[in-house]
Design a protein around this motif. Sequence first.
Motif, PDB file in Angstrom:
ATOM      1  N   ALA A 249     -13.130   1.151  21.816  1.00 25.61           N
ATOM      2  CA  ALA A 249     -12.246   2.227  22.262  1.00 25.61           C
ATOM      3  C   ALA A 249     -11.384   2.689  21.095  1.00 25.61           C
ATOM      4  CB  ALA A 249     -11.366   1.757  23.410  1.00 25.61           C
ATOM      5  N   THR A 250     -11.306   4.018  20.919  1.00 18.05           N
ATOM      6  CA  THR A 250     -10.485   4.607  19.867  1.00 18.05           C
ATOM      7  C   THR A 250      -9.619   5.698  20.486  1.00 18.05           C
ATOM      8  OG1 THR A 250     -12.253   4.230  18.261  1.00 18.05           O
ATOM      9  CG2 THR A 250     -10.492   5.742  17.619  1.00 18.05           C
ATOM     10  N   PHE A 251      -8.314   5.596  20.285  1.00 15.11           N
ATOM     11  CA  PHE A 251      -7.395   6.549  20.893  1.00 15.11           C
ATOM     12  C   PHE A 251      -6.475   7.156  19.842  1.00 15.11           C
ATOM     13  CE2 PHE A 251      -8.427   3.761  24.478  1.00 15.11           C
ATOM     14  CZ  PHE A 251      -8.778   4.692  25.435  1.00 15.11           C
ATOM     15  N   SER A 252      -6.058   8.369  20.131  1.00 15.07           N
ATOM     16  CA  SER A 252      -5.067   9.044  19.301  1.00 15.07           C
ATOM     17  C   SER A 252      -3.699   8.403  19.527  1.00 15.07           C
ATOM     18  CB  SER A 252      -5.013  10.530  19.652  1.00 15.07           C
ATOM     19  OG  SER A 252      -3.880  11.136  19.086  1.00 15.07           O
ATOM     20  N   ASN A 253      -2.911   8.346  18.485  1.00 13.05           N
ATOM     21  CA  ASN A 253      -1.558   7.804  18.614  1.00 13.05           C
ATOM     22  C   ASN A 253      -0.568   8.837  19.138  1.00 13.05           C
ATOM     23  OD1 ASN A 253      -2.088   5.169  17.748  1.00 13.05           O
ATOM     24  ND2 ASN A 253      -2.010   5.800  15.590  1.00 13.05           N
ATOM     25  N   THR A 254      -1.003  10.110  19.189  1.00 12.90           N
ATOM     26  CA  THR A 254      -0.056  11.155  19.588  1.00 12.90           C
ATOM     27  C   THR A 254      -0.550  12.028  20.724  1.00 12.90           C
ATOM     28  OG1 THR A 254      -0.938  12.597  17.845  1.00 12.90           O
ATOM     29  CG2 THR A 254       1.009  11.254  17.296  1.00 12.90           C
ATOM     30  N   ALA A 255      -1.843  12.359  20.713  1.00 13.21           N
ATOM     31  CA  ALA A 255      -2.359  13.327  21.679  1.00 13.21           C
ATOM     32  C   ALA A 255      -2.560  12.700  23.055  1.00 13.21           C
ATOM     33  CB  ALA A 255      -3.680  13.926  21.176  1.00 13.21           C
ATOM     34  N   THR A 256      -2.227  13.456  24.081  1.00 14.30           N
ATOM     35  CA  THR A 256      -2.436  13.011  25.474  1.00 14.30           C
ATOM     36  C   THR A 256      -2.997  14.176  26.278  1.00 14.30           C
ATOM     37  OG1 THR A 256      -0.175  13.613  26.106  1.00 14.30           O
ATOM     38  CG2 THR A 256      -0.565  11.319  25.391  1.00 14.30           C
TER      39      THR A 256
ATOM     40  N   TYR B   1     -21.795   3.228  29.458  1.00 13.65           N
ATOM     41  CA  TYR B   1     -21.247   4.584  29.565  1.00 13.65           C
ATOM     42  C   TYR B   1     -20.488   4.949  28.301  1.00 13.65           C
ATOM     43  CZ  TYR B   1     -16.645   2.477  30.406  1.00 13.65           C
ATOM     44  OH  TYR B   1     -15.477   1.760  30.284  1.00 13.65           O
ATOM     45  N   THR B   2     -20.302   6.254  28.138  1.00 11.20           N
ATOM     46  CA  THR B   2     -19.409   6.799  27.113  1.00 11.20           C
ATOM     47  C   THR B   2     -18.403   7.706  27.811  1.00 11.20           C
ATOM     48  OG1 THR B   2     -21.115   6.745  25.406  1.00 11.20           O
ATOM     49  CG2 THR B   2     -19.225   8.181  25.013  1.00 11.20           C
ATOM     50  N   LEU B   3     -17.157   7.489  27.505  1.00 14.17           N
ATOM     51  CA  LEU B   3     -16.060   8.255  28.102  1.00 14.17           C
ATOM     52  C   LEU B   3     -15.301   8.941  26.972  1.00 14.17           C
ATOM     53  CD1 LEU B   3     -13.912   8.981  30.307  1.00 14.17           C
ATOM     54  CD2 LEU B   3     -12.910   6.726  29.891  1.00 14.17           C
ATOM     55  N   ALA B   4     -15.238  10.260  27.048  1.00 11.04           N
ATOM     56  CA  ALA B   4     -14.510  11.028  26.027  1.00 11.04           C
ATOM     57  C   ALA B   4     -13.385  11.806  26.699  1.00 11.04           C
ATOM     58  CB  ALA B   4     -15.453  11.972  25.301  1.00 11.04           C
ATOM     59  N   ILE B   5     -12.153  11.476  26.341  1.00 13.28           N
ATOM     60  CA  ILE B   5     -10.978  12.188  26.862  1.00 13.28           C
ATOM     61  C   ILE B   5     -10.502  13.136  25.776  1.00 13.28           C
ATOM     62  CG2 ILE B   5      -8.677  11.960  27.841  1.00 13.28           C
ATOM     63  CD1 ILE B   5      -9.373   9.057  28.519  1.00 13.28           C
ATOM     64  N   LYS B   6     -10.673  14.425  26.032  1.00 11.89           N
ATOM     65  CA  LYS B   6     -10.281  15.473  25.092  1.00 11.89           C
ATOM     66  C   LYS B   6      -8.912  16.027  25.497  1.00 11.89           C
ATOM     67  CE  LYS B   6     -14.390  15.328  23.121  1.00 11.89           C
ATOM     68  NZ  LYS B   6     -14.585  14.829  21.739  1.00 11.89           N
TER      69      LYS B   6
ATOM     70  N   ASP C 106      -8.322  18.816  26.534  1.00 12.49           N
ATOM     71  CA  ASP C 106      -8.415  19.773  27.639  1.00 12.49           C
ATOM     72  C   ASP C 106      -9.481  19.426  28.674  1.00 12.49           C
ATOM     73  OD1 ASP C 106     -10.560  20.127  26.026  1.00 12.49           O
ATOM     74  OD2 ASP C 106     -10.389  22.316  25.875  1.00 12.49           O
ATOM     75  N   ALA C 107     -10.178  18.299  28.503  1.00 11.05           N
ATOM     76  CA  ALA C 107     -11.250  17.951  29.441  1.00 11.05           C
ATOM     77  C   ALA C 107     -11.647  16.496  29.252  1.00 11.05           C
ATOM     78  CB  ALA C 107     -12.457  18.864  29.230  1.00 11.05           C
ATOM     79  N   ILE C 108     -12.435  16.016  30.212  1.00 12.00           N
ATOM     80  CA  ILE C 108     -12.956  14.645  30.153  1.00 12.00           C
ATOM     81  C   ILE C 108     -14.466  14.717  30.337  1.00 12.00           C
ATOM     82  CG2 ILE C 108     -12.916  12.351  31.199  1.00 12.00           C
ATOM     83  CD1 ILE C 108     -10.111  13.033  32.268  1.00 12.00           C
ATOM     84  N   TYR C 109     -15.197  13.966  29.509  1.00  8.86           N
ATOM     85  CA  TYR C 109     -16.654  13.954  29.585  1.00  8.86           C
ATOM     86  C   TYR C 109     -17.150  12.518  29.747  1.00  8.86           C
ATOM     87  CZ  TYR C 109     -16.100  18.654  27.729  1.00  8.86           C
ATOM     88  OH  TYR C 109     -15.715  19.961  27.542  1.00  8.86           O
ATOM     89  N   ILE C 110     -18.125  12.373  30.630  1.00 10.11           N
ATOM     90  CA  ILE C 110     -18.709  11.052  30.871  1.00 10.11           C
ATOM     91  C   ILE C 110     -20.218  11.160  30.755  1.00 10.11           C
ATOM     92  CG2 ILE C 110     -19.143   9.255  32.599  1.00 10.11           C
ATOM     93  CD1 ILE C 110     -16.336   9.850  33.712  1.00 10.11           C
ATOM     94  N   GLU C 111     -20.818  10.263  30.018  1.00 11.69           N
ATOM     95  CA  GLU C 111     -22.263  10.138  29.960  1.00 11.69           C
ATOM     96  C   GLU C 111     -22.625   8.682  30.212  1.00 11.69           C
ATOM     97  OE1 GLU C 111     -23.723  11.575  26.266  1.00 11.69           O
ATOM     98  OE2 GLU C 111     -23.233  13.675  26.685  1.00 11.69           O
TER      99      GLU C 111
ATOM    100  N   GLN D   6       3.089   8.310  36.215  1.00  9.77           N
ATOM    101  CA  GLN D   6       3.047   9.134  35.015  1.00  9.77           C
ATOM    102  C   GLN D   6       1.968  10.201  35.167  1.00  9.77           C
ATOM    103  OE1 GLN D   6       2.953   6.792  31.418  1.00  9.77           O
ATOM    104  NE2 GLN D   6       5.064   6.139  31.704  1.00  9.77           N
ATOM    105  N   SER D   7       1.872  11.093  34.204  1.00  4.93           N
ATOM    106  CA  SER D   7       0.972  12.243  34.380  1.00  4.93           C
ATOM    107  C   SER D   7       0.038  12.468  33.204  1.00  4.93           C
ATOM    108  CB  SER D   7       1.810  13.510  34.606  1.00  4.93           C
ATOM    109  OG  SER D   7       2.673  13.728  33.492  1.00  4.93           O
ATOM    110  N   THR D   8      -0.062  11.509  32.289  1.00  6.78           N
ATOM    111  CA  THR D   8      -0.902  11.734  31.123  1.00  6.78           C
ATOM    112  C   THR D   8      -1.875  10.584  30.910  1.00  6.78           C
ATOM    113  OG1 THR D   8       0.706  10.704  29.633  1.00  6.78           O
ATOM    114  CG2 THR D   8       0.885  13.092  29.963  1.00  6.78           C
ATOM    115  N   LEU D   9      -2.951  10.906  30.215  1.00  9.60           N
ATOM    116  CA  LEU D   9      -3.913   9.924  29.743  1.00  9.60           C
ATOM    117  C   LEU D   9      -4.022  10.046  28.236  1.00  9.60           C
ATOM    118  CD1 LEU D   9      -6.808  10.437  32.344  1.00  9.60           C
ATOM    119  CD2 LEU D   9      -5.155   8.566  32.291  1.00  9.60           C
ATOM    120  N   PRO D  10      -4.242   8.961  27.526  1.00 10.76           N
ATOM    121  CA  PRO D  10      -4.379   9.056  26.071  1.00 10.76           C
ATOM    122  C   PRO D  10      -5.703   9.731  25.696  1.00 10.76           C
ATOM    123  CG  PRO D  10      -4.854   6.827  26.803  1.00 10.76           C
ATOM    124  CD  PRO D  10      -4.357   7.573  28.008  1.00 10.76           C
ATOM    125  N   VAL D  11      -5.679  10.534  24.683  1.00 13.22           N
ATOM    126  CA  VAL D  11      -6.893  11.174  24.186  1.00 13.22           C
ATOM    127  C   VAL D  11      -7.662  10.172  23.332  1.00 13.22           C
ATOM    128  CG1 VAL D  11      -7.757  12.941  22.583  1.00 13.22           C
ATOM    129  CG2 VAL D  11      -6.028  13.534  24.296  1.00 13.22           C
TER     130      VAL D  11
END
Length: 897
Positions: A247-254, A311-316, A318-323, A345-350
């Motif tokens: 898992a790799t996440f942005s430290n700022t973007a949500t 699975y692969t989960l990509a949180i962008k 503006d959108a979320i993609y699952i394969e 809360q109302s956010t997810l990490p990108v």
Amino acid sequence: MPIKLLLIYCCIAFGITACQSNTEDTAKIKKQTLEPATNTAIDIIAQTLQVKYQQSDNRPSAKCDQQIANGNCYKVNLQLTANNSINYTQWRVYFSQITPIQTAISDEFTIKHVNGDLHVIELSEQFKGFKAGETKTITFYADFWSLSESDAMPNYIAVNNNDYAQVINSTKVTQDADTGLENRPYVVPYTDLERQFKRTKNDKTQWLTAESLYERNKNYDFTAFINNKNSLSKTIAQQIIPTPTKATFSNTATLDVSSGLNFHFNNINTKSVAAAISRFEQLGIQQVKSTAAVSVNLALVADSTQPNGRYTLAIKPDAIYIEAGDESGVFYAIQSLASLYKMGQSTLPVGTVTDQPHYQFRGVLVDVARNFRDKEFILKLLDQMAAYKLNKLHLHLGDDEAWRLEIPSLPELTEIGAKRCFDTTEQHCLMPQLGAGVDPSSSVNGYYSVADYQQILKAASARHIQVIPSLDMPGHSRAAIKAMTARYNYYMQKGDKLKAEQFLLHDPLDTTVYSSVQHYNDNTINVCLESSYAFIAEVMQQVKNIHHEAQHPLTRYHIGADETAGAWVSSVACNTFIKENTLGITKVSQLGSHFIERIAGMLASMEIETAAWSDGLSHTEPQKMPPVVQANSWGLLMWNGHQQAHNFVNQKWQVVLSTPDVLYFDFPYEADPKEHGYYWGSRQINSEKVFQFMPDNLPVHAEFWLDREDNPYVADDTLKVNEQGGVISAPLAKNKAFLGIQGQLWSENIRSNNMAEYKLFPRLLSLAERAWHNANWAVPYNHNGGVYSQNSHHFTKQLKQQRDQQWLTFAATMGLKEFAKLEAAKVHYRIPSVGAKIESGVLYANIAFPGLLLEYQTLDGQWHDYKHPVAVNNDVFVRAKVASGIRYGRMLKVTFN
């Protein structure tokens, strides 16, 4: 004239003979004042007799039977106090006692073992009745040890000669208003470390006091994870339980999800993910159909080379993609989204998650046979299993104490075998083992109708969980045997001998005397009767049909096959079978393996795979078994249990680790006599210990775990051969692996849904972690073998530091994110005890999971919030509570020095 003066006068005037005669008459007069107990008398006894159970000494003594349990026994003082006078005879008291009583010391009472854990107190000829307020004590000695207050089973039953039975009120459990757990007002609390708390003189187990718990909790500092009381650190915000492969996440973007999620299913069957989406809504994120909402694109990639669940989960932004490679992978990806989410809360990490399960088999066993768990409990559990990506529910439906699944063609199984009341004939119900009481409608009784069971199956299918039913055989089968005996008696009375014997499970001419591990003398199906196999075939076909109708195919069935003890030796049917068979069976000891092999073949012909416990399977010949066999390995690690597990894998069987040292969730969380549960394999299995498990490398645990008395042990994983060169045990062969792991919730003394959830949660989250994720701190297995101990040091200091740091993150994630989700689902998880000490008049407190609130109680009985060290001037109690303040953990005393 007073009787005493009259006797003296008789002795003087008429000599000693007359004196003796009048003494006997007086005894008769006194005895005649005790009248036979009527039903009303039993009601009075049940309402007024006070029972106190005091385990007073675990140390062996001259009173212990040296031929039993290696001379180990424990002493109990059973105090009976009459609030009002009890001038009745011809009554007795039945009660459950988990180990057989060797000796009872009393002038007025005797104790006999009935069957299983059931014992009976009877009045001796010297019984004189009770005066109001009088206490009589029965001292008894029982096998082995008693180390927990929950050993003392409830619901003692007063019975008269008419078999009118009532539970003695003082032996009923109550529910603690603050914790929701059972109280046992009839148990005298433990106070003595050496006499009551320890097994033997070599037992090093320490009572986990508030002070010792404080020192343990000091090892973990959670302040780095908390920015302030209302928000999570970025580290916790990015955690998923169970931990993904990468898992790799942005430290700022949500990503803001406050407007809800708009699912684009593409070629996904919406039913396959509906349960995961429903959980999102329960957590507070709505599914919407608006272009303004965040879109979740679910694109199924058909790739047969990919493992199930990947699975692969990509949180962008503006959108979320699952394969994923299959629908279960999509389902798990959605559950990972839910794991990232924090309630309120109302956010997810990108970021991006690439994930797949470490084990194919990620299971939970729930024993509903000993004490029933209703359909709603199972449905709630399936929700939580799915949330944490567990995929096998081993449902233990039949055992000695009950049968829990409706079989329409055999109604006796549930009409009789599903309930315990008081019926010495056992033609209407089973006798009340395990402190069940006499009410056939109580919560410990019951069964799943076909409709109930199919609802469970459908719910499991919707959550990508396979239900593996188990109706134990040939041992652990008393409920079935008694139900079929009642059927036999019914049809014999009608003169239909053929139908009576159609499904008979015992040989009426069998005079074998045996005792099972749970002390039954009649719990083993006779494997030499064709009617036994006819019964099993009928049951299995019915169960298969029920599964088929629910569109949840029965592809694997667990036959149990464990703990068959000394049966059939004097069975006429078996002696005849041994003489006449052409299978090479020449002795009784071969019959158990013959049964397993035959049943496995029967199941294979029905396209059902066989699963069973390792001890029964160990006696079979692999060439006589089907190609696919699941072996649940339950050997204790501290007793080289890894050897049998390795042997099964090496012979190409599918092994599911069910290791009691760490995976028996009926065992206590901590070493404290108030912590509920059995403990024969371990006194302490908390969530951290489950997290520490390295299932791919069983022997390495000898380096950092202790045995059941907290002493070091040695695990020998070297090749061992017998005199003929045959392999006794060997290291795990290269390219061989376990199929998975399973947590066990046995239910002998679990009588409520609250207690069952307390025992499962939060350990279930650690189980899911170990089943799904292969930790990078786990010691790789050495296929060349070796001997492991605290001196072998394969688990290095650096690996330990990695493990402990990851546990810190995991524990913080549970406390700061997941507990709130369990609370929202109304799961009665265990709130941990608070560690505390008083030093120089100042109270210091800490806890194993952050996010919970701490309190302390002063002498005036008031509870106060604990936020920082505070001055106190006396002993205090401490406890934790959930943030909502509606539920509390068990309190501990902190001693003022």
